[in-house]
Design an enzyme around this catalytic site. Structure first.
Site, PDB file in Angstrom:
ATOM      1  N   GLU A   1     -51.369  35.535  75.644  1.00 53.17           N
ATOM      2  CA  GLU A   1     -50.334  36.355  76.272  1.00 53.17           C
ATOM      3  C   GLU A   1     -49.869  37.471  75.323  1.00 53.17           C
ATOM      4  O   GLU A   1     -49.891  37.281  74.111  1.00 53.17           O
ATOM      5  CB  GLU A   1     -49.141  35.477  76.714  1.00 53.17           C
ATOM      6  CG  GLU A   1     -48.347  34.860  75.585  1.00 53.17           C
ATOM      7  CD  GLU A   1     -47.195  33.988  76.095  1.00 53.17           C
ATOM      8  OE1 GLU A   1     -47.458  32.985  76.793  1.00 53.17           O
ATOM      9  OE2 GLU A   1     -46.039  34.313  75.775  1.00 53.17           O
TER      10      GLU A   1
ATOM     11  N   ALA B   1     -44.947  25.309  78.432  1.00 47.91           N
ATOM     12  CA  ALA B   1     -45.095  24.882  77.032  1.00 47.91           C
ATOM     13  C   ALA B   1     -45.785  25.984  76.222  1.00 47.91           C
ATOM     14  O   ALA B   1     -45.117  26.875  75.684  1.00 47.91           O
ATOM     15  CB  ALA B   1     -45.857  23.561  76.977  1.00 47.91           C
ATOM     16  N   ARG B   2     -47.107  25.956  76.183  1.00 49.17           N
ATOM     17  CA  ARG B   2     -47.871  27.018  75.540  1.00 49.17           C
ATOM     18  C   ARG B   2     -49.139  27.239  76.349  1.00 49.17           C
ATOM     19  O   ARG B   2     -49.731  26.287  76.879  1.00 49.17           O
ATOM     20  CB  ARG B   2     -48.238  26.631  74.096  1.00 49.17           C
ATOM     21  CG  ARG B   2     -47.098  26.791  73.100  1.00 49.17           C
ATOM     22  CD  ARG B   2     -46.700  28.256  72.914  1.00 49.17           C
ATOM     23  NE  ARG B   2     -45.620  28.452  71.961  1.00 49.17           N
ATOM     24  CZ  ARG B   2     -44.334  28.559  72.287  1.00 49.17           C
ATOM     25  NH1 ARG B   2     -43.943  28.471  73.558  1.00 49.17           N
ATOM     26  NH2 ARG B   2     -43.426  28.787  71.365  1.00 49.17           N
TER      27      ARG B   2
ATOM     28  N   PHE C   1     -42.597  14.050  76.465  1.00 47.72           N
ATOM     29  CA  PHE C   1     -41.293  13.616  77.003  1.00 47.72           C
ATOM     30  C   PHE C   1     -40.199  13.842  75.970  1.00 47.72           C
ATOM     31  O   PHE C   1     -39.408  12.957  75.659  1.00 47.72           O
ATOM     32  CB  PHE C   1     -41.379  12.146  77.440  1.00 47.72           C
ATOM     33  CG  PHE C   1     -40.355  11.745  78.463  1.00 47.72           C
ATOM     34  CD1 PHE C   1     -40.222  12.430  79.664  1.00 47.72           C
ATOM     35  CD2 PHE C   1     -39.512  10.660  78.238  1.00 47.72           C
ATOM     36  CE1 PHE C   1     -39.284  12.056  80.610  1.00 47.72           C
ATOM     37  CE2 PHE C   1     -38.582  10.256  79.177  1.00 47.72           C
ATOM     38  CZ  PHE C   1     -38.461  10.964  80.366  1.00 47.72           C
ATOM     39  N   GLY C   2     -40.187  15.076  75.448  1.00 50.55           N
ATOM     40  CA  GLY C   2     -39.137  15.466  74.498  1.00 50.55           C
ATOM     41  C   GLY C   2     -37.928  16.000  75.246  1.00 50.55           C
ATOM     42  O   GLY C   2     -37.757  15.750  76.447  1.00 50.55           O
TER      43      GLY C   2
ATOM     44  N   ILE D   1     -36.977  18.956  76.418  1.00 53.15           N
ATOM     45  CA  ILE D   1     -37.094  19.825  77.605  1.00 53.15           C
ATOM     46  C   ILE D   1     -37.621  19.019  78.798  1.00 53.15           C
ATOM     47  O   ILE D   1     -37.118  19.138  79.924  1.00 53.15           O
ATOM     48  CB  ILE D   1     -37.986  21.051  77.305  1.00 53.15           C
ATOM     49  CG1 ILE D   1     -37.333  21.896  76.196  1.00 53.15           C
ATOM     50  CG2 ILE D   1     -38.216  21.894  78.565  1.00 53.15           C
ATOM     51  CD1 ILE D   1     -38.198  23.025  75.652  1.00 53.15           C
TER      52      ILE D   1
ATOM     53  N   HIS E   1     -43.104  34.515  80.392  1.00 53.75           N
ATOM     54  CA  HIS E   1     -42.514  33.734  79.287  1.00 53.75           C
ATOM     55  C   HIS E   1     -40.978  33.885  79.252  1.00 53.75           C
ATOM     56  O   HIS E   1     -40.408  34.373  78.274  1.00 53.75           O
ATOM     57  CB  HIS E   1     -43.137  34.144  77.940  1.00 53.75           C
ATOM     58  CG  HIS E   1     -43.034  33.054  76.893  1.00 53.75           C
ATOM     59  ND1 HIS E   1     -43.955  32.866  75.899  1.00 53.75           N
ATOM     60  CD2 HIS E   1     -42.095  32.090  76.687  1.00 53.75           C
ATOM     61  CE1 HIS E   1     -43.602  31.849  75.129  1.00 53.75           C
ATOM     62  NE2 HIS E   1     -42.466  31.362  75.587  1.00 53.75           N
TER      63      HIS E   1
HETATM   64  C1  DGY Z   1     -39.892  28.916  72.091  1.00 54.70           C
HETATM   65  O1  DGY Z   1     -38.808  29.075  71.520  1.00 54.70           O
HETATM   66  O2  DGY Z   1     -40.839  28.352  71.555  1.00 54.70           O
HETATM   67  C2  DGY Z   1     -40.010  29.393  73.490  1.00 54.70           C
HETATM   68  O3  DGY Z   1     -41.312  29.447  73.927  1.00 54.70           O
HETATM   69  C3  DGY Z   1     -39.326  30.735  73.674  1.00 54.70           C
HETATM   70  O4  DGY Z   1     -39.006  30.823  75.033  1.00 54.70           O
END
Ligand code: DGY
Length: 323
Positions: A271, A241-242, A156-157, A159, A289
């Site tokens: 990726e 996120a990742r 819950f940061g 973004i 992405h």
């Molecule tokens: C980041 O800055 O970590 C993002 O994934 C780029 O879109």
């Protein structure tokens, strides 16, 4: 006095490349080809600053190169799980990132994916392009409502909170979140957000689950088979996120067997070489992405790197220092 030598690993928006060239002795990557591990080792030996971006792997084997000239890694991106932070620290390298400027654009992409997967946007586009669409009928491509549905945020940061604002104020969504400690009471009140103690408590309650935690060893496969099985069969998973936060194989199985309804993904394990299993799934909306990929955001990210380098070489406190 000669200007610091700076290398940027990929193309940046032209406006920031120009500024960088004015301020530093800058080497650009004009053909935008990803650099190899050996090229990064040579860069660390020959430049005062190296500026990787989020898809450049910098493990200890690269960072530990002998005869290093580089003193700062000015990362173009907020995430830095591609850099071995312990090795960087050990090597005395300063590492910076670009927080704050990609919040809204990334939350916009998370909402885009949520809408795409809920309303079968990518599938509908494919159908129209294929020439197979036979026209409107009452039961064609029925999908899930977004307005009024429940959105669960893992992490819950900045973004996640931006996404929650768009979802709650724009779409009347109910917001649940998981975070180790309660969020700022003003934010919670504005979003009428409810905190869950655990991921296990959150998952079964949500129509949409969106991931907003950093990548790396601590969160690898946080969403695995067991947790996917806790989601409602009608629920959708969103990942901006990742990639490695989700066990791809388990997600592909869950989507194939319709144990969850859909997924909207912007990031992938390994990726850009994502698991080919994703490509066969109609119920996965897949983006390459794109989270931060607006002109204004990418320019602002470049400006952040620039400000970090300027402060560093002026001997001042570096604003976005992570190491
Ligand atoms: C980041 O800055 O970590 C993002 O994934 C780029 O879109």
């Amino acid at each position: 006095m000669s200007k610091p030598k700076v290398l940027i690993s990929r193309r940046w928006p032209a406006a920031v490349e120009t500024k960088l060239q004015q301020l530093f002795d800058t080497t650009l990557n004009s053909d935008d080809r990803p650099l190899s591990a050996d090229e990064f080792r040579a860069a660390l030996q020959n430049y005062d600053a190296v500026c990787p971006s989020v898809c450049d792997a910098l493990p200890a084997e690269v960072l530990n190169v002998a005869n290093k000239r580089c003193r700062i890694l000015g990362n173009f991106g907020v995430g830095y799980n591609h850099i071995d932070i312990a090795a960087a620290r050990e090597q005395g390298l300063v590492v910076t990132n670009t927080p704050g400027v990609l919040t809204e654009s990334t939350a916009d992409i998370a909402m885009t994916l949520l809408l795409m997967t809920a309303r079968r946007g990518a599938e509908g586009d494919r159908l129209v392009r294929s020439g197979q669409w036979r026209g409107w009928c009452p039961t064609h491509m029925m999908s899930s409502d977004v307005t009024g549905a429940t959105l669960g945020l893992i992490g819950f940061g900045r973004i996640a909170q931006a996404m929650a604002r768009k979802a709650h104020h724009g779409f009347g969504m109910k917001i649940l979140y998981v975070k180790p400690s309660p969020a700022d009471p003003e934010i919670v009140a504005d979003l009428q957000a409810v905190r869950c103690e655990t991921v296990e408590e959150l998952l079964p309650q949500c129509d949409f689950v969106s991931l907003h935690c950093p990548g790396g060893a601590d969160t690898r496969h946080l969403i695995d088979e067991r947790r996917l099985n806790l989601m409602k069969p009608s629920a959708h998973l969103i990942n901006t996120a990742r990639g490695d936060v989700v066990d791809s194989k388990a997600l592909i199985r869950a989507l194939r067997e319709k144990r969850i309804a859909g997924a909207g993904l912007d990031v992938y394990e390994g990726e850009p070489h994502l698991d080919p299993g994703f490509l066969e799934l109609e119920n996965a909306a897949l983006l390459p992405h794109l989270g931060s990929a607006t002109i204004a955001t990418r320019t602002a990210m470049g400006e952040k790197v620039l400000a970090n380098l300027q402060a560093f070489f002026a001997g001042q406190a570096v604003p976005d220092r992570v190491v």
